[in-house]
Design a protein around this motif. Structure first.
Motif, PDB file in Angstrom:
ATOM      1  N   UNK A 155     -18.891 -13.309   1.364  1.00  0.00           N
ATOM      2  CA  UNK A 155     -18.873 -12.367   2.484  1.00  0.00           C
ATOM      3  C   UNK A 155     -17.539 -11.634   2.562  1.00  0.00           C
ATOM      4  N   UNK A 156     -16.455 -12.339   2.286  1.00  0.00           N
ATOM      5  CA  UNK A 156     -15.135 -11.689   2.333  1.00  0.00           C
ATOM      6  C   UNK A 156     -15.030 -10.607   1.264  1.00  0.00           C
ATOM      7  N   UNK A 157     -15.538 -10.891   0.069  1.00  0.00           N
ATOM      8  CA  UNK A 157     -15.507  -9.884  -0.989  1.00  0.00           C
ATOM      9  C   UNK A 157     -16.332  -8.660  -0.601  1.00  0.00           C
ATOM     10  N   UNK A 158     -17.476  -8.886   0.007  1.00  0.00           N
ATOM     11  CA  UNK A 158     -18.299  -7.758   0.451  1.00  0.00           C
ATOM     12  C   UNK A 158     -17.582  -6.940   1.526  1.00  0.00           C
ATOM     13  N   UNK A 159     -16.901  -7.623   2.446  1.00  0.00           N
ATOM     14  CA  UNK A 159     -16.146  -6.905   3.477  1.00  0.00           C
ATOM     15  C   UNK A 159     -15.049  -6.043   2.849  1.00  0.00           C
ATOM     16  N   UNK A 160     -14.343  -6.620   1.865  1.00  0.00           N
ATOM     17  CA  UNK A 160     -13.282  -5.869   1.187  1.00  0.00           C
ATOM     18  C   UNK A 160     -13.837  -4.640   0.474  1.00  0.00           C
ATOM     19  N   UNK A 161     -14.957  -4.810  -0.196  1.00  0.00           N
ATOM     20  CA  UNK A 161     -15.566  -3.685  -0.918  1.00  0.00           C
ATOM     21  C   UNK A 161     -16.005  -2.599   0.062  1.00  0.00           C
ATOM     22  N   UNK A 162     -16.585  -2.994   1.179  1.00  0.00           N
ATOM     23  CA  UNK A 162     -17.021  -2.011   2.178  1.00  0.00           C
ATOM     24  C   UNK A 162     -15.824  -1.277   2.788  1.00  0.00           C
ATOM     25  N   UNK A 163     -14.746  -2.003   3.035  1.00  0.00           N
ATOM     26  CA  UNK A 163     -13.550  -1.364   3.593  1.00  0.00           C
ATOM     27  C   UNK A 163     -12.975  -0.364   2.594  1.00  0.00           C
ATOM     28  N   UNK A 164     -12.913  -0.736   1.332  1.00  0.00           N
ATOM     29  CA  UNK A 164     -12.421   0.173   0.304  1.00  0.00           C
ATOM     30  C   UNK A 164     -13.323   1.405   0.183  1.00  0.00           C
ATOM     31  N   UNK A 165     -14.615   1.186   0.273  1.00  0.00           N
ATOM     32  CA  UNK A 165     -15.555   2.315   0.216  1.00  0.00           C
ATOM     33  C   UNK A 165     -15.317   3.286   1.370  1.00  0.00           C
ATOM     34  N   UNK A 166     -15.082   2.733   2.575  1.00  0.00           N
ATOM     35  CA  UNK A 166     -14.829   3.583   3.735  1.00  0.00           C
ATOM     36  C   UNK A 166     -13.533   4.386   3.564  1.00  0.00           C
ATOM     37  N   UNK A 167     -12.509   3.746   3.004  1.00  0.00           N
ATOM     38  CA  UNK A 167     -11.254   4.465   2.758  1.00  0.00           C
ATOM     39  C   UNK A 167     -11.468   5.600   1.751  1.00  0.00           C
ATOM     40  N   UNK A 168     -12.226   5.310   0.702  1.00  0.00           N
ATOM     41  CA  UNK A 168     -12.500   6.334  -0.307  1.00  0.00           C
ATOM     42  C   UNK A 168     -13.314   7.486   0.281  1.00  0.00           C
ATOM     43  N   UNK A 169     -14.230   7.166   1.173  1.00  0.00           N
ATOM     44  CA  UNK A 169     -15.011   8.218   1.842  1.00  0.00           C
ATOM     45  C   UNK A 169     -14.096   9.110   2.668  1.00  0.00           C
ATOM     46  N   UNK A 170     -13.153   8.501   3.381  1.00  0.00           N
ATOM     47  CA  UNK A 170     -12.224   9.281   4.202  1.00  0.00           C
ATOM     48  C   UNK A 170     -11.378  10.191   3.315  1.00  0.00           C
ATOM     49  N   UNK A 171     -10.905   9.670   2.198  1.00  0.00           N
ATOM     50  CA  UNK A 171     -10.122  10.486   1.281  1.00  0.00           C
ATOM     51  C   UNK A 171     -10.966  11.624   0.700  1.00  0.00           C
ATOM     52  N   UNK A 172     -12.217  11.331   0.406  1.00  0.00           N
ATOM     53  CA  UNK A 172     -13.120  12.357  -0.123  1.00  0.00           C
ATOM     54  C   UNK A 172     -13.307  13.479   0.891  1.00  0.00           C
ATOM     55  N   UNK A 173     -13.440  13.121   2.159  1.00  0.00           N
ATOM     56  CA  UNK A 173     -13.590  14.146   3.195  1.00  0.00           C
ATOM     57  C   UNK A 173     -12.352  15.040   3.268  1.00  0.00           C
ATOM     58  N   UNK A 174     -11.161  14.443   3.160  1.00  0.00           N
ATOM     59  CA  UNK A 174      -9.919  15.223   3.190  1.00  0.00           C
ATOM     60  C   UNK A 174      -9.885  16.180   1.999  1.00  0.00           C
ATOM     61  N   UNK A 175     -10.231  15.700   0.829  1.00  0.00           N
ATOM     62  CA  UNK A 175     -10.223  16.533  -0.365  1.00  0.00           C
ATOM     63  C   UNK A 175     -11.255  17.650  -0.251  1.00  0.00           C
ATOM     64  N   UNK A 176     -12.430  17.307   0.314  1.00  0.00           N
ATOM     65  CA  UNK A 176     -13.468  18.331   0.487  1.00  0.00           C
ATOM     66  C   UNK A 176     -13.001  19.423   1.458  1.00  0.00           C
ATOM     67  N   UNK A 177     -12.291  19.032   2.513  1.00  0.00           N
ATOM     68  CA  UNK A 177     -11.757  20.023   3.453  1.00  0.00           C
ATOM     69  C   UNK A 177     -10.733  20.927   2.762  1.00  0.00           C
ATOM     70  N   UNK A 178      -9.864  20.331   1.955  1.00  0.00           N
ATOM     71  CA  UNK A 178      -8.884  21.121   1.227  1.00  0.00           C
ATOM     72  C   UNK A 178      -9.573  22.093   0.267  1.00  0.00           C
ATOM     73  N   UNK A 179     -10.615  21.608  -0.383  1.00  0.00           N
ATOM     74  CA  UNK A 179     -11.363  22.464  -1.300  1.00  0.00           C
ATOM     75  C   UNK A 179     -12.005  23.622  -0.549  1.00  0.00           C
TER      76      UNK A 179
END
Length: 199
Positions: A133-157
């Protein structure tokens, strides 16, 4: 009347009758044989009170009682032997079980007692859980961070496509030209500005 009884007894002896049960092995007796033996002993007891044939009836009764006691002794002995064999088998199985437990504890890690939040997993099952469960939580948190970064990059684009970035870029290039004109020999400044441009 006595003659009739004697004739009946002779007929019963010829047919095998109740006396035949006394000749059987104790281990072959049935419930019917027990009743036949009881009948024979009871009849002999009645003849004891009859009178003239008392000595013969007494001898027969004594023989039959001894035979019944021998049968009971054989049954009790067999029962004791069977009980002793069962005890020995039980003790043997206990020793074998203890040996297996010791071998299991020596050959592998000690068995853990599973709590309510633990489970046993079959490693050959293709549908088994592969992450904690801890590994799944870590993966989900990393995915959320990557999504946030993707949104920033998409806005810049999006800004770049709309031309806002091109104006800024023009202004940045002008500043770079002015800066390079003032200090033409600085390679570090030009590298940093190139990196800034890329970002």
């Amino acid at each position: 009347m006595q003659r009739g009884r004697a004739e009946e007894e002779l007929e019963e002896e010829e047919d095998g009758g109740p006396e035949r049960a006394l000749e059987k092995s104790p281990f072959q007796l049935t419930a019917g044989d027990v009743y036949d033996i009881s009948s024979v002993v009871g009849r002999d007891l009645l003849q004891l009170s009859a009178g003239p044939q008392v000595p013969a009836a007494l001898a027969r009764l004594q023989f039959r009682i001894v035979r019944v006691l021998e049968m009971l002794e054989a049954l009790v002995s067999e029962s004791s032997l069977a009980e002793e064999q069962l005890r020995m088998e039980r003790d043997s199985l206990r020793r074998e079980l203890e040996a297996l437990r010791e071998e299991g504890s020596r050959g592998s890690a000690p068995q853990l007692s599973l709590g309510p939040d633990k489970m046993v997993i079959d490693l050959t099952d293709p549908n088994r859980p592969r992450f904690t469960l801890q590994e799944l939580r870590d993966v989900l948190q990393e995915r959320n961070q990557l999504k946030a970064q993707l949104l920033v990059v998409q806005e810049e684009l999006q800004c770049y496509k709309s031309g806002i970035t091109s104006q800024r870029r023009d202004q940045t290039e002008e500043l770079e030209k002015e800066a390079s004109g003032n200090s033409p020999g600085t390679s570090k400044d030009s590298e940093e500005k190139t990196i800034i441009k890329r970002l």
